[in-house]
Design a protein around this motif. Structure first.
Motif, mmCIF file in Angstrom:
data_model
loop_
_atom_site.group_PDB
_atom_site.id
_atom_site.type_symbol
_atom_site.label_atom_id
_atom_site.label_comp_id
_atom_site.label_asym_id
_atom_site.label_seq_id
_atom_site.Cartn_x
_atom_site.Cartn_y
_atom_site.Cartn_z
ATOM 1 N N PHE A 21 2.600 14.188 -13.566
ATOM 2 C CA PHE A 21 1.540 14.620 -14.483
ATOM 3 C C PHE A 21 1.315 16.126 -14.366
ATOM 4 O O PHE A 21 1.156 16.820 -15.376
ATOM 5 N N PHE A 22 1.328 16.638 -13.141
ATOM 6 C CA PHE A 22 1.139 18.065 -12.912
ATOM 7 C C PHE A 22 2.231 18.886 -13.608
ATOM 8 O O PHE A 22 1.965 19.934 -14.181
ATOM 9 N N PHE A 23 3.461 18.396 -13.557
ATOM 10 C CA PHE A 23 4.581 19.104 -14.191
ATOM 11 C C PHE A 23 4.777 18.704 -15.662
ATOM 12 O O PHE A 23 5.798 19.002 -16.265
ATOM 13 N N LYS A 24 3.777 17.988 -16.214
ATOM 14 C CA LYS A 24 3.748 17.604 -17.630
ATOM 15 C C LYS A 24 4.946 16.734 -18.027
ATOM 16 O O LYS A 24 5.458 16.823 -19.135
ATOM 17 N N ARG A 25 5.397 15.861 -17.114
ATOM 18 C CA ARG A 25 6.512 14.946 -17.397
ATOM 19 C C ARG A 25 6.020 13.586 -17.892
ATOM 20 O O ARG A 25 6.778 12.832 -18.470
ATOM 21 N N ILE A 26 4.772 13.248 -17.586
ATOM 22 C CA ILE A 26 4.197 11.994 -18.070
ATOM 23 C C ILE A 26 2.866 12.295 -18.742
ATOM 24 O O ILE A 26 2.252 13.340 -18.530
ATOM 25 N N SER A 27 2.420 11.339 -19.505
ATOM 26 C CA SER A 27 1.161 11.512 -20.240
ATOM 27 C C SER A 27 -0.038 11.287 -19.311
ATOM 28 O O SER A 27 0.084 10.652 -18.263
ATOM 29 N N PRO A 28 -1.193 11.769 -19.715
ATOM 30 C CA PRO A 28 -2.409 11.512 -18.920
ATOM 31 C C PRO A 28 -2.697 10.019 -18.777
ATOM 32 O O PRO A 28 -3.214 9.578 -17.753
ATOM 33 N N ILE A 46 0.836 -1.201 0.000
ATOM 34 C CA ILE A 46 0.000 0.000 0.000
ATOM 35 C C ILE A 46 0.871 1.252 0.000
ATOM 36 O O ILE A 46 0.588 2.221 -0.721
ATOM 37 N N ILE A 47 1.935 1.246 0.779
ATOM 38 C CA ILE A 47 2.843 2.401 0.804
ATOM 39 C C ILE A 47 3.471 2.614 -0.568
ATOM 40 O O ILE A 47 3.506 3.739 -1.078
ATOM 41 N N LEU A 48 3.937 1.535 -1.187
ATOM 42 C CA LEU A 48 4.557 1.660 -2.514
ATOM 43 C C LEU A 48 3.570 2.163 -3.568
ATOM 44 O O LEU A 48 3.913 3.024 -4.387
ATOM 45 N N VAL A 49 2.364 1.639 -3.544
ATOM 46 C CA VAL A 49 1.364 2.083 -4.515
ATOM 47 C C VAL A 49 0.985 3.545 -4.264
ATOM 48 O O VAL A 49 0.813 4.323 -5.211
ATOM 49 N N ASN A 50 0.880 3.951 -2.999
ATOM 50 C CA ASN A 50 0.579 5.354 -2.702
ATOM 51 C C ASN A 50 1.713 6.276 -3.144
ATOM 52 O O ASN A 50 1.454 7.346 -3.711
ATOM 53 N N VAL A 51 2.956 5.880 -2.891
ATOM 54 C CA VAL A 51 4.092 6.688 -3.347
ATOM 55 C C VAL A 51 4.085 6.776 -4.874
ATOM 56 O O VAL A 51 4.298 7.853 -5.442
ATOM 57 N N PHE A 52 3.827 5.658 -5.528
ATOM 58 C CA PHE A 52 3.754 5.634 -6.991
ATOM 59 C C PHE A 52 2.645 6.564 -7.500
ATOM 60 O O PHE A 52 2.849 7.331 -8.450
ATOM 61 N N ALA A 53 1.480 6.525 -6.846
ATOM 62 C CA ALA A 53 0.361 7.374 -7.270
ATOM 63 C C ALA A 53 0.678 8.850 -7.051
ATOM 64 O O ALA A 53 0.388 9.698 -7.912
ATOM 65 N N ILE A 54 1.283 9.184 -5.917
ATOM 66 C CA ILE A 54 1.643 10.584 -5.638
ATOM 67 C C ILE A 54 2.713 11.060 -6.613
ATOM 68 O O ILE A 54 2.636 12.178 -7.146
ATOM 69 N N LEU A 55 3.702 10.204 -6.861
ATOM 70 C CA LEU A 55 4.765 10.550 -7.809
ATOM 71 C C LEU A 55 4.195 10.769 -9.208
ATOM 72 O O LEU A 55 4.544 11.749 -9.879
ATOM 73 N N SER A 56 3.304 9.887 -9.620
ATOM 74 C CA SER A 56 2.717 10.052 -10.959
ATOM 75 C C SER A 56 1.837 11.297 -11.020
ATOM 76 O O SER A 56 1.802 11.982 -12.054
ATOM 77 N N ALA A 57 1.138 11.628 -9.940
ATOM 78 C CA ALA A 57 0.332 12.858 -9.918
ATOM 79 C C ALA A 57 1.240 14.083 -10.043
ATOM 80 O O ALA A 57 0.932 15.020 -10.801
ATOM 81 N N GLY A 58 2.362 14.056 -9.332
ATOM 82 C CA GLY A 58 3.314 15.169 -9.426
ATOM 83 C C GLY A 58 3.913 15.277 -10.819
ATOM 84 O O GLY A 58 4.016 16.378 -11.384
#
Length: 160
Positions: free
Chosen positions: A45-52, A31-43
């Motif tokens: 995505f916000f900075f336009k480094r990954i696709s939607p 759960i911790i790893l998936v949450n870190v992954f989700a937060i990292l991907s949200a960040g």
């Protein structure tokens, strides 16, 4: 010490099963790893480094994980275990723990249990990290809950 006959309350059992899953070390780490992954991907995505699409995949993964551990697994286990539909009585003696219903019973020596823990409505008695028995606290009248806790502390050496 003998409890009164008890039946399992489905919402309380579901909560106890959730508590069991959330307290498992491997599930906490996942759960911790998936949450870190989700937060990292949200960040990212916000900075336009990954696709939607990448952000969507991480979000779906997070939702699937939470739905699985919060709803699917506890309900599947509740439906599969016939003991949750039965009327039972727990007997705690010096040598063993016994569960009985109208058709018979089963005993385990205290040494058969590896650990125990307490959740808001239940005592969880573990044989292994994945095999356990839950006894509702409301099966014990008045101060018998404290006496049961004392017996578990004394007889099951390792408390988690």
């Amino acid at each position: 010490m003998t409890s009164q006959y008890f039946t399992y309350n489905k919402p309380k059992v579901i909560q106890a099963l959730r508590y069991h899953f959330i307290t498992r070390r491997e599930i906490k780490i996942m759960i911790i790893l998936v949450n870190v992954f989700a937060i990292l991907s949200a960040g990212l995505f916000f900075f336009k480094r990954i696709s939607p699409f990448a952000f969507l995949v991480s979000s779906v993964l997070w939702f699937v994980l939470m739905i699985t551990f919060w709803f699917l697994l506890p309900n599947m286990i509740y439906k599969k275990a016939p003991a949750f539909q039965d009327r039972l009585k727990a007997i705690l003696s010096n040598d063993e723990f016994r569960i009985e219903n109208e058709r018979g019973g089963r005993s385990w020596l205290w040494a058969d249990f590896s650990t125990w823990m307490e959740s808001p409505y239940f005592f969880h008695l573990y044989f292994t990290s994945r095999s356990f028995f839950i006894v509702p606290k409301d099966a014990f009248v008045d101060d018998d809950v404290h006496e049961a806790r004392k017996i578990f502390k004394e007889k099951i050496t390792k408390n988690s």
